[in-house]
Motif scaffolding. Structure first.
Motif, PDB file in Angstrom:
ATOM      1  N   GLY A  30       0.827  -1.199   0.000  1.00 40.02           N
ATOM      2  CA  GLY A  30       0.000   0.000   0.000  1.00 40.02           C
ATOM      3  C   GLY A  30       0.861   1.249   0.000  1.00 40.02           C
ATOM      4  O   GLY A  30       2.073   1.184   0.224  1.00 40.02           O
ATOM      5  N   ARG A  58       6.017  10.810 -12.017  1.00 38.30           N
ATOM      6  CA  ARG A  58       6.189  12.197 -11.536  1.00 38.30           C
ATOM      7  C   ARG A  58       7.206  12.936 -12.407  1.00 38.30           C
ATOM      8  O   ARG A  58       7.020  14.111 -12.739  1.00 38.30           O
ATOM      9  CB  ARG A  58       6.607  12.216 -10.058  1.00 38.30           C
ATOM     10  N   ILE A  75      -2.871  11.305 -10.592  1.00 38.18           N
ATOM     11  CA  ILE A  75      -2.138  11.109  -9.329  1.00 38.18           C
ATOM     12  C   ILE A  75      -2.827  11.856  -8.184  1.00 38.18           C
ATOM     13  O   ILE A  75      -2.987  11.332  -7.085  1.00 38.18           O
ATOM     14  CB  ILE A  75      -0.658  11.539  -9.483  1.00 38.18           C
ATOM     15  N   GLY A 106       6.016  -0.409  -7.023  1.00 38.94           N
ATOM     16  CA  GLY A 106       4.705   0.236  -7.206  1.00 38.94           C
ATOM     17  C   GLY A 106       4.036  -0.156  -8.505  1.00 38.94           C
ATOM     18  O   GLY A 106       3.190   0.573  -9.030  1.00 38.94           O
ATOM     19  N   PHE A 107       4.370  -1.294  -8.989  1.00 39.47           N
ATOM     20  CA  PHE A 107       3.850  -1.790 -10.271  1.00 39.47           C
ATOM     21  C   PHE A 107       3.940  -3.308 -10.261  1.00 39.47           C
ATOM     22  O   PHE A 107       4.957  -3.841  -9.792  1.00 39.47           O
ATOM     23  CB  PHE A 107       4.699  -1.234 -11.418  1.00 39.47           C
ATOM     24  N   ARG A 109      -0.035  -2.169 -10.451  1.00 42.82           N
ATOM     25  CA  ARG A 109      -0.994  -1.709  -9.451  1.00 42.82           C
ATOM     26  C   ARG A 109      -2.419  -2.146  -9.761  1.00 42.82           C
ATOM     27  O   ARG A 109      -3.317  -1.944  -8.955  1.00 42.82           O
ATOM     28  CB  ARG A 109      -0.946  -0.192  -9.353  1.00 42.82           C
ATOM     29  N   ASN A 113      -2.252  -3.107 -15.587  1.00 46.82           N
ATOM     30  CA  ASN A 113      -0.791  -2.953 -15.499  1.00 46.82           C
ATOM     31  C   ASN A 113      -0.096  -4.302 -15.701  1.00 46.82           C
ATOM     32  O   ASN A 113       0.857  -4.432 -16.452  1.00 46.82           O
ATOM     33  CB  ASN A 113      -0.372  -2.475 -14.101  1.00 46.82           C
ATOM     34  N   ARG A 145       5.968  12.042   5.445  1.00 43.89           N
ATOM     35  CA  ARG A 145       7.010  11.731   4.455  1.00 43.89           C
ATOM     36  C   ARG A 145       7.841  12.961   4.068  1.00 43.89           C
ATOM     37  O   ARG A 145       9.034  12.836   3.811  1.00 43.89           O
ATOM     38  CB  ARG A 145       6.375  11.077   3.220  1.00 43.89           C
TER      39      ARG A 145
HETATM   40  N1  LIG Z   1       1.791   1.613 -11.551  1.00 40.80           N
HETATM   41  C1  LIG Z   1       1.501   2.844 -11.122  1.00 40.80           C
HETATM   42  C2  LIG Z   1       2.225   3.409 -10.038  1.00 40.80           C
HETATM   43  C3  LIG Z   1       1.882   4.674  -9.608  1.00 40.80           C
HETATM   44  N2  LIG Z   1       0.907   5.356 -10.215  1.00 40.80           N
HETATM   45  C4  LIG Z   1       0.477   6.693  -9.752  1.00 40.80           C
HETATM   46  C5  LIG Z   1      -0.746   6.554  -8.863  1.00 40.80           C
HETATM   47  C6  LIG Z   1      -0.149   6.516  -7.496  1.00 40.80           C
HETATM   48  O1  LIG Z   1      -1.072   6.904  -6.504  1.00 40.80           O
HETATM   49  C7  LIG Z   1       0.991   7.507  -7.653  1.00 40.80           C
HETATM   50  C8  LIG Z   1       2.104   7.395  -6.667  1.00 40.80           C
HETATM   51  O2  LIG Z   1       2.688   6.123  -6.756  1.00 40.80           O
HETATM   52  P1  LIG Z   1       3.946   5.751  -5.856  1.00 40.80           P
HETATM   53  O3  LIG Z   1       4.295   4.325  -6.090  1.00 40.80           O
HETATM   54  O4  LIG Z   1       5.027   6.754  -6.057  1.00 40.80           O
HETATM   55  O5  LIG Z   1       3.323   5.924  -4.404  1.00 40.80           O
HETATM   56  P2  LIG Z   1       3.776   5.253  -3.053  1.00 40.80           P
HETATM   57  O6  LIG Z   1       5.265   5.152  -3.086  1.00 40.80           O
HETATM   58  O7  LIG Z   1       3.103   3.920  -2.950  1.00 40.80           O
HETATM   59  O8  LIG Z   1       3.277   6.201  -2.003  1.00 40.80           O
HETATM   60  O9  LIG Z   1       1.481   7.290  -8.970  1.00 40.80           O
HETATM   61  C9  LIG Z   1       0.200   4.789 -11.269  1.00 40.80           C
HETATM   62  O10 LIG Z   1      -0.707   5.410 -11.799  1.00 40.80           O
HETATM   63  N3  LIG Z   1       0.528   3.548 -11.713  1.00 40.80           N
END
Ligand SMILES: Nc1ccn([C@H]2C[C@H](O)[C@@H](COP(=O)(O)OP(=O)(O)O)O2)c(=O)n1
Ligand SMILES: Nc1ncnc2c1ncn2[C@@H]1O[C@H](COP(=O)(O)OP(=O)(O)O)[C@@H](O)[C@H]1O
Ligand SMILES: [Mg+2]
Length: 240
Positions: A30, A58, A75, A106-107, A109, A113, A145
């Motif tokens: 998460g 980003r 985002i 983070g992938f 998600r 994906n 953070r």
């Molecule tokens: N596979 C992904 C990863 C992130 N994102 C977008 C949507 C997510 O809320 C944000 C931030 O992701 P990120 O992995 O940097 O966030 P955390 O490190 O889990 O706090 O980026 C996305 O659209 N698809």
């Protein structure tokens, strides 16, 4: 839990040639569970290249690219950006790295994906790390953070938790169902979490030996060729 390691080798369809494949480990959990923090340690100890899908998005958002506005609004709404964009960014980063061991943070998600990455790159993860953390702790970490992220506020964080439960957890469950999930208790101090992470990597390290330099280059060339062929076959974004 069973660890299934794609031991970086695979048999060709004709059963003769044995090809080295890049090693990919997906890092899930998460928002605020500690993925990025642990990835930095893994890079130091195990020689992986680390790519955070969120960081890449980003950077793209701030680059003034045509997708920038769309990415920002997704985002800030806690939504998941279309795979076409994210997979392209990941693929480019992997190609440019010159490495053949990747931590993808983070992938995937969501199911889109997951399927898009596999369709475009032909790569399945060796295994998937999952940082398991209670919501209240993740919320605390996000709000502390201090990285200046626009989405680190309570409203967006809650939307992200909801998306995590609805869209990301099913992917985690999928990997569990095929025996590829390595679940880590992330609600402990950073060093303790890393001890568990180290155990996972140490136990697979024998099978996931680093490739030599020449092998790495050859693997990468083959990878690029395969991706190009996939693109020709599927079009840039069709078939997702
Ligand atoms: N596979 C992904 C990863 C992130 N994102 C977008 C949507 C997510 O809320 C944000 C931030 O992701 P990120 O992995 O940097 O966030 P955390 O490190 O889990 O706090 O980026 C996305 O659209 N698809
Ligand atoms: N095990 C931990 N205990 C306490 N704080 C942590 C822990 N792991 C990470 N953090 C902190 O929590 C915040 C979120 O961590 P981060 O690695 O960015 O998570 P993620 O990438 O999963 O969103 C950061 O400020 C980080 O320093
Ligand atoms: Mg992160």
């Amino acid at each position: 839990m069973e660890t299934v390691v794609d031991a970086s080798t695979s048999e060709e369809a004709n059963g003769s040639a044995v090809e080295k494949k890049p090693i990919v480990v997906f890092v899930l959990g998460g928002p605020g569970s500690g993925k990025g923090t642990q990835c930095a340690y893994i890079v130091e100890h195990f020689g992986f290249s680390h790519f955070s899908a969120g960081d890449l998005l980003r950077a793209e958002m701030n680059s003034g690219s045509e997708n920038g506005l769309m990415i920002r609004s997704m985002i800030n709404e806690g939504k998941i950006v279309p795979s076409e964009v994210t997979v392209n960014l990941l693929q480019q980063a992997m190609e440019e790295s010159g490495n053949d061991k990747f931590l993808i943070d983070g992938f995937p998600r969501n199911e889109e994906n997951r399927a898009a990455f596999e369709a475009v790159t032909g790569i399945e993860p060796a295994f998937v790390l999952f940082f398991d953390c209670p919501k209240e702790e993740m919320e605390r970490r996000i709000l502390n953070r201090n990285q200046g992220r626009e989405d680190d506020n309570i409203e967006t964080a809650r939307k992200r938790f909801k998306v995590f439960l609805e869209s990301s957890l099913p992917v985690v469950e999928y990997y569990e169902s095929i025996g590829k999930l390595q679940k880590i208790d992330a609600a402990r101090p950073i060093e303790e979490v890393f001890e568990s992470v180290k155990t996972v990597f140490a136990s697979i390290n024998e099978k996931v030996k680093p490739h030599g330099r020449a092998e790495k280059k050859f693997t990468l060339l083959k990878l690029q060729l395969k991706w190009k062929m996939n693109l020709l076959r599927n079009g840039v974004c069709k078939g997702y």
